[in-house]
Design a protein around this motif. Structure first.
Motif, short mmCIF file in Angstrom:
data_model
loop_
_atom_site.label_atom_id
_atom_site.label_comp_id
_atom_site.label_asym_id
_atom_site.label_seq_id
_atom_site.Cartn_x
_atom_site.Cartn_y
_atom_site.Cartn_z
N GLY A 232 0.82 -1.20 0.00
CA GLY A 232 0.00 0.00 0.00
C GLY A 232 0.85 1.25 0.00
N GLY A 233 0.30 2.29 -0.49
CA GLY A 233 0.98 3.59 -0.53
C GLY A 233 0.21 4.58 0.31
N GLY A 234 0.60 5.80 0.23
CA GLY A 234 -0.12 6.83 0.96
C GLY A 234 0.81 7.86 1.54
N SER A 235 0.25 8.65 2.43
CA SER A 235 0.99 9.80 2.97
C SER A 235 2.20 9.40 3.81
CB SER A 235 0.04 10.67 3.81
OG SER A 235 -0.42 9.95 4.94
N LEU A 236 2.23 8.18 4.31
CA LEU A 236 3.38 7.75 5.12
C LEU A 236 4.45 7.03 4.31
CD1 LEU A 236 1.69 6.54 8.43
CD2 LEU A 236 2.62 8.78 7.85
N GLU A 237 4.31 7.00 3.01
CA GLU A 237 5.31 6.33 2.19
C GLU A 237 6.72 6.86 2.42
OE1 GLU A 237 5.96 5.26 -2.48
OE2 GLU A 237 3.89 5.33 -1.73
N PRO A 238 6.92 8.16 2.67
CA PRO A 238 8.28 8.63 2.99
C PRO A 238 8.88 7.94 4.23
CG PRO A 238 6.91 10.49 2.40
CD PRO A 238 5.99 9.29 2.50
N LEU A 239 8.04 7.56 5.20
CA LEU A 239 8.56 6.81 6.35
C LEU A 239 9.12 5.46 5.92
CD1 LEU A 239 5.83 7.31 9.12
CD2 LEU A 239 8.06 8.43 8.95
N VAL A 240 8.47 4.82 4.96
CA VAL A 240 8.93 3.53 4.46
C VAL A 240 10.28 3.71 3.77
CG1 VAL A 240 8.43 1.57 2.95
CG2 VAL A 240 6.58 2.69 4.21
N HIS A 241 10.38 4.73 2.93
CA HIS A 241 11.65 4.96 2.22
C HIS A 241 12.76 5.29 3.21
CE1 HIS A 241 10.09 4.48 -1.79
NE2 HIS A 241 9.05 5.22 -1.45
N ALA A 242 12.46 6.03 4.26
CA ALA A 242 13.46 6.32 5.29
C ALA A 242 13.90 5.02 5.98
CB ALA A 242 12.91 7.32 6.30
N ALA A 243 12.94 4.15 6.29
CA ALA A 243 13.27 2.87 6.93
C ALA A 243 14.10 2.00 5.99
CB ALA A 243 12.00 2.15 7.35
N MET A 244 13.85 2.11 4.70
CA MET A 244 14.60 1.32 3.72
C MET A 244 16.05 1.79 3.63
SD MET A 244 11.61 0.97 0.82
CE MET A 244 12.38 -0.22 -0.28
N SER A 245 16.31 3.02 4.05
CA SER A 245 17.67 3.57 4.04
C SER A 245 18.38 3.37 5.37
CB SER A 245 17.62 5.06 3.72
OG SER A 245 17.08 5.26 2.43
N ALA A 246 17.67 2.92 6.36
CA ALA A 246 18.22 2.73 7.71
C ALA A 246 18.80 1.31 7.82
CB ALA A 246 17.12 2.95 8.75
N PRO A 247 19.47 1.02 8.94
CA PRO A 247 19.95 -0.36 9.14
C PRO A 247 18.80 -1.37 8.99
CG PRO A 247 20.91 1.09 10.77
CD PRO A 247 19.88 1.90 10.02
N HIS A 248 19.08 -2.45 8.35
CA HIS A 248 18.14 -3.54 8.06
C HIS A 248 17.12 -3.15 6.99
CE1 HIS A 248 19.88 -5.49 11.53
NE2 HIS A 248 19.50 -4.50 12.30
N GLY A 249 17.25 -1.97 6.44
CA GLY A 249 16.30 -1.50 5.43
C GLY A 249 16.37 -2.26 4.12
N GLU A 250 17.48 -2.94 3.89
CA GLU A 250 17.59 -3.73 2.65
C GLU A 250 16.65 -4.93 2.66
OE1 GLU A 250 20.23 -5.67 5.63
OE2 GLU A 250 19.86 -3.59 5.07
N ARG A 251 16.07 -5.22 3.83
CA ARG A 251 15.13 -6.35 3.92
C ARG A 251 13.67 -5.88 3.93
NH1 ARG A 251 16.66 -9.80 8.80
NH2 ARG A 251 17.84 -8.05 9.59
N ILE A 252 13.47 -4.62 3.60
CA ILE A 252 12.12 -4.06 3.48
C ILE A 252 11.78 -3.93 2.00
CG2 ILE A 252 10.60 -2.09 3.93
CD1 ILE A 252 12.37 -1.42 6.35
N VAL A 253 10.60 -4.39 1.63
CA VAL A 253 10.09 -4.26 0.27
C VAL A 253 8.78 -3.49 0.33
CG1 VAL A 253 9.21 -5.54 -1.73
CG2 VAL A 253 11.14 -6.44 -0.44
N LEU A 254 8.64 -2.52 -0.53
CA LEU A 254 7.39 -1.76 -0.64
C LEU A 254 6.69 -2.14 -1.92
CD1 LEU A 254 5.45 0.53 0.23
CD2 LEU A 254 6.95 2.11 -1.00
N VAL A 255 5.43 -2.54 -1.78
CA VAL A 255 4.56 -2.82 -2.93
C VAL A 255 3.47 -1.76 -2.86
CG1 VAL A 255 3.11 -4.52 -4.08
CG2 VAL A 255 5.07 -5.29 -2.71
N PRO A 256 3.66 -0.63 -3.60
CA PRO A 256 2.81 0.54 -3.39
C PRO A 256 1.30 0.34 -3.56
CG PRO A 256 4.71 1.11 -4.72
CD PRO A 256 4.70 -0.38 -4.59
#
Length: 170
Positions: free
Chosen positions: A28-52
């Motif tokens: 899902g996407g939405g107004s909090l998508e920037p939080l997901v992208h920030a988490a993807m750049s943080a430690p362990h973020g390489e194991r996060i996948v976003l399916v918008p």
């Protein structure tokens, strides 16, 4: 915000640190998508996948691939249809203990409830389940039975009878 994405993302570093093979898929996407992208750049973020914006088929496939489905909605939910869908797909739901979710997980799934808004409790429950294959299997079996009991095929006739009674008495 209504579904608790911020709570899930706050829980993720603890889960990722304690469960080396864990992956987090956010659908899902939405107004909090920037939080997901920030988490993807943080430690362990390489194991996060976003399916918008998964369509219905893709969403069902994501649930079927998941071992655990996190639903940390911090506010009241009128009902937990998403939990039923997850259980029907084979995922074990871990959810915030709001009234709607608690009603779905009643009768055997109460241990899957965590206090709303509590990222530490969510992380602890996710880590515990990820490390306990027998419990995960037992809860997956319970979820399959529970989702069948809440399916429209099982519940529809009683709703139809209620409407027929209401119409007959009016």
């Amino acid at each position: 915000p209504r579904k608790g994405l911020d709570v899930l993302l706050s829980a993720w570093p603890e889960v990722a640190a304690r469960v080396p093979g864990a992956r987090l898929t956010i659908a899902g996407g939405g107004s909090l998508e920037p939080l997901v992208h920030a988490a993807m750049s943080a430690p362990h973020g390489e194991r996060i996948v976003l399916v918008p914006s998964p369509d219905d088929n893709a969403a069902r496939a994501l649930m079927a691939e998941a071992d655990i489905f996190a639903a940390p909605a911090p506010f009241g939910e009128s009902f937990g249809i998403v939990l039923i869908e997850a259980m029907a797909g084979g995922a074990v739901p871990v959810a915030a203990a709001n009234d709607g979710y608690a009603s779905v997980l009643a009768g055997g799934g109460e241990e899957l409830l965590v206090p709303p808004g509590d990222a530490s409790a969510l992380a602890a429950r996710l880590v515990a389940l990820a490390g306990d294959a027998p419990t995960l299997s037992r809860l997956r079996d319970w979820g399959a039975t529970r989702s069948s009991a809440l399916d429209i095929v099982a519940t529809g006739p009683s709703y139809l009878a209620l409407y027929e009674d209401a119409l007959a008495s009016s």
